[in-house]
Design an enzyme around this catalytic site. Structure first.
Site, PDB file in Angstrom:
ATOM      1  N   GLU A 139       7.923 -17.063 -20.393  1.00 21.56           N
ATOM      2  CA  GLU A 139       6.556 -17.585 -20.485  1.00 21.56           C
ATOM      3  C   GLU A 139       5.883 -17.489 -21.850  1.00 21.56           C
ATOM      4  O   GLU A 139       5.000 -16.652 -22.076  1.00 21.56           O
ATOM      5  CB  GLU A 139       5.673 -16.914 -19.421  1.00 21.56           C
ATOM      6  CG  GLU A 139       6.058 -17.313 -18.012  1.00 21.56           C
ATOM      7  CD  GLU A 139       5.038 -16.911 -16.961  1.00 21.56           C
ATOM      8  OE1 GLU A 139       4.041 -16.227 -17.304  1.00 21.56           O
ATOM      9  OE2 GLU A 139       5.231 -17.274 -15.792  1.00 21.56           O
ATOM     10  N   VAL A 140       6.274 -18.356 -22.743  1.00 21.98           N
ATOM     11  CA  VAL A 140       5.479 -18.572 -23.957  1.00 21.98           C
ATOM     12  C   VAL A 140       4.128 -19.140 -23.505  1.00 21.98           C
ATOM     13  O   VAL A 140       4.076 -20.060 -22.686  1.00 21.98           O
ATOM     14  CB  VAL A 140       6.194 -19.559 -24.898  1.00 21.98           C
ATOM     15  CG1 VAL A 140       5.314 -19.930 -26.074  1.00 21.98           C
ATOM     16  CG2 VAL A 140       7.517 -18.949 -25.364  1.00 21.98           C
TER      17      VAL A 140
END
Length: 316
Positions: A139-140
């Site tokens: 999860e950037v």
């Protein structure tokens, strides 16, 4: 990833990630017996979130103890014909959760080198293309770093490929692995690189009462029924349309590494949500791993789900 044998899985969240890292937690939160349960659900893989501080020493080197814990987990899985997705949930200098106070990764060559070295170590220890897949980073969050993230991911894949030329590699995009952001990932480096996304839509249903969301709409006393949220297969088709189109155009597959419903929803409504999203996963052959096996506010094995679990596991 259906053609690769990774199709229906569950996350082991809270074991080597998002925890207090105590010996008690690391040794006992998930046990070998849990793998029997998961295999009994008819699933074919687990996703194991791992934080860098479990895998590294305090000085930033590779931890034999940490790698040994992962090796034991993998052994338990393979004994039961469960494949494994290794998800680096947090790396030095970056976490999807700002509360972890990890920052600087996207602008620091030192942090990035540490990231590469960690993945080189994992690739060397767990080079098993048929049974183990590598998910580079969970999860950037910020769209502004997509250029840096594409560059970092490409370099990491290049280094992994020198060691593990055939292992599956999963890459997600910004907005916490949003399906709408898949289109801004670089082209897959080879035919063993898969696009990864997450889905907790609509958030007002799946995260109702979530104490970590500072929004009055998520007040802990408010309940949102499945019917009230107007959730249909067409809703999810629209949510996934861009990712599906992108993956097809670029000749790769899709993997939904996280999806699930908070434990404040009723068990019956939780089953309805899983049944609805499952219909779309099946229609488009999207591999997936539900969040999460135990506790973490989403536990599928928790006692509250006992009355509906036999129905629920049909839709994982």
């Amino acid at each position: 990833m259906k053609d690769f044998g990774f199709y229906r899985g569950v996350n082991l969240g809270g074991w080597f990630s998002q925890c207090d890292y105590s010996k008690e937690r690391l040794d006992h939160f998930i046990t070998e017996k849990d793998m029997d349960v998961i295999a009994g659900w008819g699933l074919d893989h687990v996703r194991i979130p791992m934080d860098y501080n479990v895998l590294e020493t305090a000085e930033g080197g590779l931890s034999e103890e940490g790698f040994g814990r992962i090796a034991k987990a993998v052994e338990w899985c393979l004994k039961r014909n469960l494949k494994v997705v290794m998800d680096l949930h947090k790396t030095a200098g970056y976490s999807f959760d700002a509360a972890h106070q990890e920052s600087g990764f996207f602008g620091s060559t030192a942090y990035q080198e540490r990231f590469y070295k960690l993945w080189e170590g994992l690739a060397a220890r767990f080079n098993d293309p048929e049974n183990i897949a590598f998910e580079l980073l969970n999860e950037v969050t910020d769209a502004s770093v997509i250029g840096e993230w594409n560059r970092i991911a490409a370099e990491c894949i290049r280094r992994i490929r020198k060691i593990a030329p055939a292992s599956l590699i999963l890459v997600g995009s910004y907005w916490n692995n949003s399906p709408d952001a898949v289109k801004d990932l670089d082209l897959p480096a080879d035919n063993r690189v898969i696009y990864n996304f997450h889905c907790y839509d609509p958030l007002i249903f799946t995260h109702q009462g979530a104490t970590w969301i500072p929004d009055p709409a998520f007040d802990i006393d408010r309940r949102v029924a499945f019917e009230e949220a107007n959730i249909t297969p067409e809703y999810f088709e629209k949510q996934f349309a861009s990712a599906i189109e992108t993956a097809e155009a670029r000749g790769t597959a899709l993997y939904c590494g996280e999806y699930g419903v908070i434990d404040r929803a009723t068990p019956e409504d939780t089953v309805k949500w899983f049944k609805t999203i499952n219909a779309v996963f099946e229609k488009y052959g999207i591999a997936r791993s539900a969040w999460s096996y135990r506790e973490m506010d989403f536990g599928l094995s928790d006692a509250r789900m006992d009355g509906v679990r036999n129905e629920l596991i049909k839709y994982l």
